[in-house]
Design an enzyme around this catalytic site. Sequence first.
Site, PDB file in Angstrom:
ATOM      1  N   ASP A   1       3.239   7.117 -14.106  1.00  0.00           N
ATOM      2  CA  ASP A   1       2.388   6.057 -14.623  1.00  0.00           C
ATOM      3  C   ASP A   1       1.216   6.735 -15.336  1.00  0.00           C
ATOM      4  O   ASP A   1       0.340   7.306 -14.691  1.00  0.00           O
ATOM      5  CB  ASP A   1       1.894   5.182 -13.466  1.00  0.00           C
ATOM      6  CG  ASP A   1       0.945   4.075 -13.923  1.00  0.00           C
ATOM      7  OD1 ASP A   1       0.582   4.038 -15.115  1.00  0.00           O
ATOM      8  OD2 ASP A   1       0.564   3.253 -13.069  1.00  0.00           O
TER       9      ASP A   1
ATOM     10  N   LYS B   1      -5.599   0.565 -22.447  1.00  0.00           N
ATOM     11  CA  LYS B   1      -6.612   1.600 -22.332  1.00  0.00           C
ATOM     12  C   LYS B   1      -6.657   2.420 -23.621  1.00  0.00           C
ATOM     13  O   LYS B   1      -7.580   2.284 -24.406  1.00  0.00           O
ATOM     14  CB  LYS B   1      -6.340   2.501 -21.115  1.00  0.00           C
ATOM     15  CG  LYS B   1      -6.621   1.808 -19.778  1.00  0.00           C
ATOM     16  CD  LYS B   1      -5.419   1.149 -19.201  1.00  0.00           C
ATOM     17  CE  LYS B   1      -5.498   0.880 -17.708  1.00  0.00           C
ATOM     18  NZ  LYS B   1      -6.508  -0.021 -17.224  1.00  0.00           N
TER      19      LYS B   1
ATOM     20  N   TRP C   1      -3.184   2.334  -7.497  1.00  0.00           N
ATOM     21  CA  TRP C   1      -2.030   2.034  -8.348  1.00  0.00           C
ATOM     22  C   TRP C   1      -0.758   2.672  -7.807  1.00  0.00           C
ATOM     23  O   TRP C   1       0.305   2.059  -7.816  1.00  0.00           O
ATOM     24  CB  TRP C   1      -2.315   2.412  -9.798  1.00  0.00           C
ATOM     25  CG  TRP C   1      -3.366   1.501 -10.358  1.00  0.00           C
ATOM     26  CD1 TRP C   1      -4.666   1.800 -10.618  1.00  0.00           C
ATOM     27  CD2 TRP C   1      -3.225   0.104 -10.630  1.00  0.00           C
ATOM     28  NE1 TRP C   1      -5.339   0.683 -11.046  1.00  0.00           N
ATOM     29  CE2 TRP C   1      -4.475  -0.373 -11.070  1.00  0.00           C
ATOM     30  CE3 TRP C   1      -2.163  -0.802 -10.551  1.00  0.00           C
ATOM     31  CZ2 TRP C   1      -4.698  -1.711 -11.427  1.00  0.00           C
ATOM     32  CZ3 TRP C   1      -2.372  -2.129 -10.912  1.00  0.00           C
ATOM     33  CH2 TRP C   1      -3.629  -2.563 -11.340  1.00  0.00           C
TER      34      TRP C   1
END
Lengths: 360, 360
Positions: A171, A195, A102
Site C-alpha cells: 500500500d 495524496k 492502515w
Amino acid sequence: MTRKYNFCAGPAALPTPVLERAREELLDYEGRGLSVMEMSHRSPEFVTIAENAEANFRALLQVPDNYRVLFLQGGASTQFAMLPYNLLGNGGTPNYLYTGIWGKKAIAEARHLGGAHVAASSEANGLTAVPRPEDIQLSDDAAYLHYTDNETIGGLAFDYIPRSDVPLCCDMSSSILSRPLDVSRFGVIYAGAQKNIGPAGLTLVIVRDDLLDRAKPETPTMFNYRVMAENGSMYNTPPTYAWYLAGLVFDWLKNDVGGVEAIEVINARKAARLYDAIDASGFYSSPIAPINRSRMNVPFVLADESLNTVFLEEAEAAGLLNLKGHRSVGGMRASLYNAVSEAAVEALVGFMSDFEKRHG
Amino acid sequence: MTRKYNFCAGPAALPTPVLERAREELLDYEGRGLSVMEMSHRSPEFVTIAENAEANFRALLQVPDNYRVLFLQGGASTQFAMLPYNLLGNGGTPNYLYTGIWGKKAIAEARHLGGAHVAASSEANGLTAVPRPEDIQLSDDAAYLHYTDNETIGGLAFDYIPRSDVPLCCDMSSSILSRPLDVSRFGVIYAGAQKNIGPAGLTLVIVRDDLLDRAKPETPTMFNYRVMAENGSMYNTPPTYAWYLAGLVFDWLKNDVGGVEAIEVINARKAARLYDAIDASGFYSSPIAPINRSRMNVPFVLADESLNTVFLEEAEAAGLLNLKGHRSVGGMRASLYNAVSEAAVEALVGFMSDFEKRHG
C-alpha cells in the site's frame, strides 16, 4: 483569490498549475465544445487522455513492461479486499506486516475474507519504528507479503523494501511518486489517488502479469484484476475526470518538476527542514524513530497539549490549513506531499517558531 | 469557447451553469483558499457540501425517512455484485427481469456469485418491449426482484413499476431524476452518476433501512451497505469532487429548473419532438415498441446504413456530438438527459430533416 498553504493528509493539496489548467479547460477541452467530464470514455479524445496519463505514470516510475497499470475506484480500502481475492486462488495464507492503522485495516479485511498471518509487528514499540528485516517471519504457506510503505496517520515509513520469496504487495497510497521506486521488487503496488496522484475517487494498481491468473473463482467481476487489465480499466465507465486530473499531475511532475528524482530532493529538504525545527525545539516533539520518520506525513505534539486548539486557530488565521492530527491519535500532523511547496514548509516552520516564543 | 450539443449516453452532458460554477470555485472555494478537491472529507466545509447534496437529492425525489442515500464508487457494475451480497444473507434466489444488455450483465454477476432466476424476459421480442406485469413469474424462494428501469443501450424503458411481494431493486442509472418517482415502492434503487447526476466515478444507492441486515457474512467491507450507511458514506475517503459536482447538479435541477416535475415536462417534450420526427420520416426508424420508448436514450437507424458514417461526420461538423449507437447494436442513439436542452433537440431534428432531404 488567495491560495492558502494546505497540509491536509488527503484529499490533499494539488499543484496550482494543474488546477489552473483544469479550470481553463473545464467547459471546453481543446476546442471540442465539451468538458472532459462530458466525454464518452471510449471517445478518441478521452482514450488519448487516458493513454497519455498511463504513459507518463509509467515513465515517472519506470514501470517494467511486464506490469499492468490499472485505474480503478474504491480507494486502498477496496484493495484490502481485492488483494486476497486476486492472489489466493491457489491457496496459501496471506502474510502482513503491521505498522499502523492502515496495515491493521488491511489485516482485518484479509481475516474477514479468510485469514492472515502477521509476519512482523510494530506493536511492541508503540508503532514508532518498523520491524527490521530479520524480524519478519513468514508462515510456511505464505501466498504473499503485504506491507504499508508509509503509514499516513502514524507518520511511520519503511526505510527499506522487504525481501520476499513470495509476491511483495504494498500500500503506497501516501508515498507513491514521492521518490524513485524499483517496481520490479513488487508483485502488486496500489495507491489511493488523493495524496500524490490526484483527486479522491481514483485508485492506481500496478500488478505483475503473472499474478493475473491467481484469482479465487468467486471473485466479483469488478474486483478482478485480470478483467480490469484486459479491458484497459474500462470494463465499465471509469472515473474519467479523476483520471484526466491525474494525467495533469503526472505531466506537471514529469515536465515542470523534472520527475521523481527531482521531487525526492525537494521532499527530503522539506521534511528535513520541519523535523530539524521540531528536534531543535523544546516545545515540539516527534515520537517516531528517526530512521522511520515519514517525509510525507509529519506528526508532532506540543509540550503543552492544552495549547492544541490555540495552535490550530492561529495557524489557520496565518493561512496554514489542516494541521490537526488524525482523530485516532490526536496532536498535529503536517502532510508534505509533492504539491506542498518549500514556501509552505518555510511558513509553517516560521509560524511554529513564533508560536513557541509566544506560548512556550 | 463554443459549447456544442452533446448527445453522449454517458459520461454525458452536464448543465453549463453547473460547469461555470465549478470553474469559478475550482481554485478557491468560497474564499477558503483551497479547492473542494483539496479538502479533507471530514472538514466542516466538505461535510456541509455533502449534507446539502444529500438533502437536495432527497427533496427532489421525496425520499422517505426510512431510506438511506449512499454516495459510493464503482458504478452500476459494482452494484450488480453488491446487491446479491447485501440481500441474500437469509438465503433465497435473486429474481431478475431481462430487458437488455445491462440487465443481462446484472443477471450474469448474480449467477457468478451463486445463481439467479429470470422471472421474465424480452428476448422473444428482440428486446423491443418490456414484459407485461402478468408475464412476471417469480421463483418460490425469491429473495428480491431486480429490473433495469431504462436500458441505456437498447433505449427500452419500463412504462410501469412492477408489483412485488419481495424487495424490488432497480438499476435507474439512466432514468433517475428525469421524472418524479415513488421511492416507497422499492427496496433498493441505484444509479451510476454519469447520466443525470454528475461526473463518472460516483454511484448513488437508495436503500430501505430494513434491508441493511441481510448481508452475507463474507461480504467485503467496502461492499456492505450497512457499513456505508453507518459511516455516512465516509467509511473511507469518498469521491469528494464528484459528490460536490452532483450537489451542484441537484441544486440546478431543484432551483433553476424547478424540480423533477418540471424536468419531466421538458423531457417528455424533447423525446416527443424526436420520436415524432423519426416516425414522420421514411428515412429514420425506431425499433422500440412505442409504449416502451425511452425518453432518455433514443436509438434510431437510417434506411440506408451505408450512410451512417456520413451522417455522423456531418452531424459532428454541425456541432451535434456523440450520436453513434453503442458498438454492440450499431445505428444511432441520441441521449436526451436532463442537461440536454430543447434547443439541442431542435438542432438535431433540423439536421436530420436536412440530411434526409439531401441523402434520402
